[in-house]
Design a protein around this motif. Structure first.
Motif, PDB file in Angstrom:
ATOM      1  N   GLU A 263     -23.891 -22.972 -14.178  1.00 36.30           N
ATOM      2  CA  GLU A 263     -23.459 -22.151 -13.050  1.00 36.30           C
ATOM      3  C   GLU A 263     -22.123 -21.470 -13.341  1.00 36.30           C
ATOM      4  OE1 GLU A 263     -22.510 -22.640  -8.255  1.00 36.30           O
ATOM      5  OE2 GLU A 263     -23.129 -24.368  -9.476  1.00 36.30           O
ATOM      6  N   MET A 264     -21.158 -22.207 -13.956  1.00 34.32           N
ATOM      7  CA  MET A 264     -19.857 -21.638 -14.291  1.00 34.32           C
ATOM      8  C   MET A 264     -20.000 -20.530 -15.340  1.00 34.32           C
ATOM      9  SD  MET A 264     -17.801 -23.105 -12.285  1.00 34.32           S
ATOM     10  CE  MET A 264     -16.248 -22.584 -12.995  1.00 34.32           C
ATOM     11  N   LYS A 265     -20.885 -20.770 -16.322  1.00 35.63           N
ATOM     12  CA  LYS A 265     -21.115 -19.746 -17.327  1.00 35.63           C
ATOM     13  C   LYS A 265     -21.685 -18.488 -16.704  1.00 35.63           C
ATOM     14  CE  LYS A 265     -21.780 -22.678 -21.408  1.00 35.63           C
ATOM     15  NZ  LYS A 265     -22.744 -23.118 -22.455  1.00 35.63           N
ATOM     16  N   ALA A 266     -22.599 -18.686 -15.773  1.00 33.87           N
ATOM     17  CA  ALA A 266     -23.194 -17.530 -15.111  1.00 33.87           C
ATOM     18  C   ALA A 266     -22.135 -16.757 -14.333  1.00 33.87           C
ATOM     19  CB  ALA A 266     -24.322 -17.980 -14.190  1.00 33.87           C
ATOM     20  N   LYS A 267     -21.251 -17.530 -13.656  1.00 33.40           N
ATOM     21  CA  LYS A 267     -20.191 -16.862 -12.909  1.00 33.40           C
ATOM     22  C   LYS A 267     -19.227 -16.141 -13.845  1.00 33.40           C
ATOM     23  CE  LYS A 267     -20.212 -19.873  -8.848  1.00 33.40           C
ATOM     24  NZ  LYS A 267     -19.418 -20.834  -8.036  1.00 33.40           N
ATOM     25  N   GLN A 269     -19.932 -14.924 -16.837  1.00 33.71           N
ATOM     26  CA  GLN A 269     -20.599 -13.720 -17.327  1.00 33.71           C
ATOM     27  C   GLN A 269     -20.591 -12.619 -16.268  1.00 33.71           C
ATOM     28  OE1 GLN A 269     -24.469 -14.922 -18.580  1.00 33.71           O
ATOM     29  NE2 GLN A 269     -23.744 -15.965 -20.444  1.00 33.71           N
ATOM     30  N   GLU A 270     -20.785 -13.038 -15.025  1.00 28.13           N
ATOM     31  CA  GLU A 270     -20.748 -12.062 -13.937  1.00 28.13           C
ATOM     32  C   GLU A 270     -19.362 -11.446 -13.814  1.00 28.13           C
ATOM     33  OE1 GLU A 270     -21.645 -11.857  -9.107  1.00 28.13           O
ATOM     34  OE2 GLU A 270     -21.933 -13.730 -10.245  1.00 28.13           O
ATOM     35  N   ALA A 271     -18.329 -12.317 -13.977  1.00 27.12           N
ATOM     36  CA  ALA A 271     -16.955 -11.801 -13.900  1.00 27.12           C
ATOM     37  C   ALA A 271     -16.665 -10.850 -15.056  1.00 27.12           C
ATOM     38  CB  ALA A 271     -15.966 -12.969 -13.896  1.00 27.12           C
ATOM     39  N   ARG A 272     -17.128 -11.227 -16.262  1.00 28.92           N
ATOM     40  CA  ARG A 272     -16.911 -10.338 -17.421  1.00 28.92           C
ATOM     41  C   ARG A 272     -17.619  -9.002 -17.223  1.00 28.92           C
ATOM     42  NH1 ARG A 272     -17.174 -15.185 -20.507  1.00 28.92           N
ATOM     43  NH2 ARG A 272     -19.421 -14.879 -20.866  1.00 28.92           N
ATOM     44  N   ALA A 273     -18.812  -9.091 -16.651  1.00 32.52           N
ATOM     45  CA  ALA A 273     -19.540  -7.837 -16.407  1.00 32.52           C
ATOM     46  C   ALA A 273     -18.772  -6.948 -15.443  1.00 32.52           C
ATOM     47  CB  ALA A 273     -20.924  -8.154 -15.866  1.00 32.52           C
ATOM     48  N   LYS A 274     -18.182  -7.585 -14.440  1.00 29.42           N
ATOM     49  CA  LYS A 274     -17.401  -6.796 -13.487  1.00 29.42           C
ATOM     50  C   LYS A 274     -16.157  -6.196 -14.148  1.00 29.42           C
ATOM     51  CE  LYS A 274     -18.876  -9.222  -9.312  1.00 29.42           C
ATOM     52  NZ  LYS A 274     -18.435 -10.051  -8.169  1.00 29.42           N
ATOM     53  N   VAL A 275     -15.515  -7.006 -15.071  1.00 34.19           N
ATOM     54  CA  VAL A 275     -14.333  -6.516 -15.777  1.00 34.19           C
ATOM     55  C   VAL A 275     -14.707  -5.318 -16.659  1.00 34.19           C
ATOM     56  CG1 VAL A 275     -12.604  -7.077 -17.532  1.00 34.19           C
ATOM     57  CG2 VAL A 275     -13.089  -8.694 -15.681  1.00 34.19           C
ATOM     58  N   ILE A 276     -15.837  -5.489 -17.381  1.00 38.81           N
ATOM     59  CA  ILE A 276     -16.281  -4.386 -18.248  1.00 38.81           C
ATOM     60  C   ILE A 276     -16.572  -3.153 -17.427  1.00 38.81           C
ATOM     61  CG2 ILE A 276     -18.122  -3.653 -19.792  1.00 38.81           C
ATOM     62  CD1 ILE A 276     -18.272  -6.549 -20.778  1.00 38.81           C
ATOM     63  N   GLU A 277     -17.212  -3.389 -16.284  1.00 35.58           N
ATOM     64  CA  GLU A 277     -17.513  -2.258 -15.412  1.00 35.58           C
ATOM     65  C   GLU A 277     -16.235  -1.593 -14.913  1.00 35.58           C
ATOM     66  OE1 GLU A 277     -19.969  -1.329 -11.255  1.00 35.58           O
ATOM     67  OE2 GLU A 277     -19.837  -3.379 -12.079  1.00 35.58           O
ATOM     68  N   ALA A 278     -15.250  -2.455 -14.584  1.00 38.58           N
ATOM     69  CA  ALA A 278     -13.972  -1.897 -14.113  1.00 38.58           C
ATOM     70  C   ALA A 278     -13.256  -1.146 -15.224  1.00 38.58           C
ATOM     71  CB  ALA A 278     -13.100  -3.029 -13.572  1.00 38.58           C
ATOM     72  N   GLU A 279     -13.292  -1.727 -16.458  1.00 41.99           N
ATOM     73  CA  GLU A 279     -12.662  -1.057 -17.592  1.00 41.99           C
ATOM     74  C   GLU A 279     -13.332   0.275 -17.902  1.00 41.99           C
ATOM     75  OE1 GLU A 279     -12.812  -3.825 -20.773  1.00 41.99           O
ATOM     76  OE2 GLU A 279     -11.033  -4.969 -20.115  1.00 41.99           O
ATOM     77  N   ALA A 280     -14.642   0.305 -17.680  1.00 39.30           N
ATOM     78  CA  ALA A 280     -15.358   1.563 -17.911  1.00 39.30           C
ATOM     79  C   ALA A 280     -14.933   2.637 -16.910  1.00 39.30           C
ATOM     80  CB  ALA A 280     -16.850   1.332 -17.841  1.00 39.30           C
TER      81      ALA A 280
END
Length: 330
Positions: A263-267, A269-280
């Motif tokens: 569950e923590m890994k999933a969260k 990964q979700e946070a990293r995806a949001k960071v990448i999206e924000a960086e984009a």
């Protein structure tokens, strides 16, 4: 022709005499008279009519008369036979009881006989007690050692309890229960092996023959064998059960930890995806800022200098990483 007629008359006479002596047992009447039993030929004839075997009744009356039991009457014997009883067995029992000074009335004897018990055997058992061997009785002492005991129960028939009293099976069951209780209350198996008579004394005190057709005279322990260590086996089983429970709980905690980690890994990964999206979205925001005039070229260079300085500080703080713009490891 006269010879054939004579033979026919002879056959008819023989048949008639046979019928007459069947319904009127003259020889049996003579035997009763010679023995001192008073009975008439008419009564013997009426017995045939009532389908009562005169031979059984007369022989029973002769036996009772010779034994001094003059109170027995023909009517009582006939009534017992018609009720489905065993007249000869009852008379044998009365004679045996009289010789052994056992108080047994005719009414009691017939009641026992009609109840399905062998009254003659009961009288014999009252004179000569019977020994009953119990099946192996398994019990466990307080120290956990299993003992297998065999006992011999000496019983005497209780005439007054034969009607409605419990049989041998009940006596054996009660004795077995008493042996189990006695061994179970012992502190250890050694005390039982040293004093097996203590079991007999304890069982005899409980009055196990109450309500039965027998009177217990003695209970003797014939043999005692040592069985398994039940206490140790139970402890081993309990330890194995505790081990299985602990393993199950540990497996449950492990599964929960794995689930939490996933569950923590999933969260993450979700946070990293949001960071990448924000960086984009940063370049787009900077381009929009340039177009709108909110960001100048000097501001952009300052931001780049700050970013380069930050990367240099990170490389110094964390050795082993490659400095920006260089292939050497700092």
């Amino acid at each position: 022709m006269p010879i054939q007629f004579s033979l026919l008359l002879l056959v008819v006479a023989i048949i008639l005499l046979s019928i007459f002596f069947y319904f009127v047992p003259f020889l049996l009447w003579i035997s009763a008279k010679v023995s001192g039993v008073s009975i008439s030929l008419i009564q013997l004839f009426l017995m045939r009519i009532r389908k009562v075997p005169p031979t059984i009744i007369v022989r029973a009356m002769i036996e009772a008369h010779k034994a001094g039991l003059n109170k027995l009457t023909r009517d009582e014997l006939e009534a017992h036979y018609l009720a489905g009883g065993h007249v000869e067995r009852v008379v044998h029992a009365l004679v045996s009881a009289s010789k052994a000074n056992i108080d047994l009335s005719f009414q009691m004897a017939t009641a026992i006989d009609l109840a399905g018990r062998d009254v003659f055997l009961a009288v014999q058992m009252s004179v000569n007690p019977k020994v009953i061997d119990t099946p192996p009785v398994t019990a466990v002492a307080k120290d956990g050692i299993q003992l297998v005991a065999k006992a011999r129960v000496t019983v005497r028939a209780n005439i007054k309890q034969l009607v409605g009293g419990a049989g041998e099976e009940t006596v054996l069951a009660r004795v077995g229960e008493g042996i189990v209780s006695s061994i179970g209350s012992s502190e250890n198996h050694k005390s039982v092996l040293e004093n097996p008579d203590s079991i007999s004394k304890l069982v005899l005190k409980k009055g196990l023959d109450s309500g039965t057709a027998f009177e217990i005279l003695s209970i003797d322990i014939a043999d005692i064998d040592i069985g398994r260590n039940i206490g140790a086996a139970l402890q081993m089983d309990q330890a194995q059960a505790d081990k299985n429970i602990a393993q199950a709980k540990a497996e449950e905690r492990r599964a929960m930890a794995i689930a939490l980690e996933q569950e923590m890994k999933a969260k993450a990964q979700e946070a990293r995806a949001k960071v990448i999206e924000a960086e984009a979205q940063v370049p787009q925001a900077m381009a929009e800022a340039f177009r709108s005039g909110n960001l100048g070229i000097m501001d952009y260079y300052k931001m780049k200098n700050i970013e380069a300085d930050t990367n240099m500080r990170d490389s110094i703080a964390k050795p082993g990483k490659t400095a920006p713009g260089s292939d050497k490891i700092v």
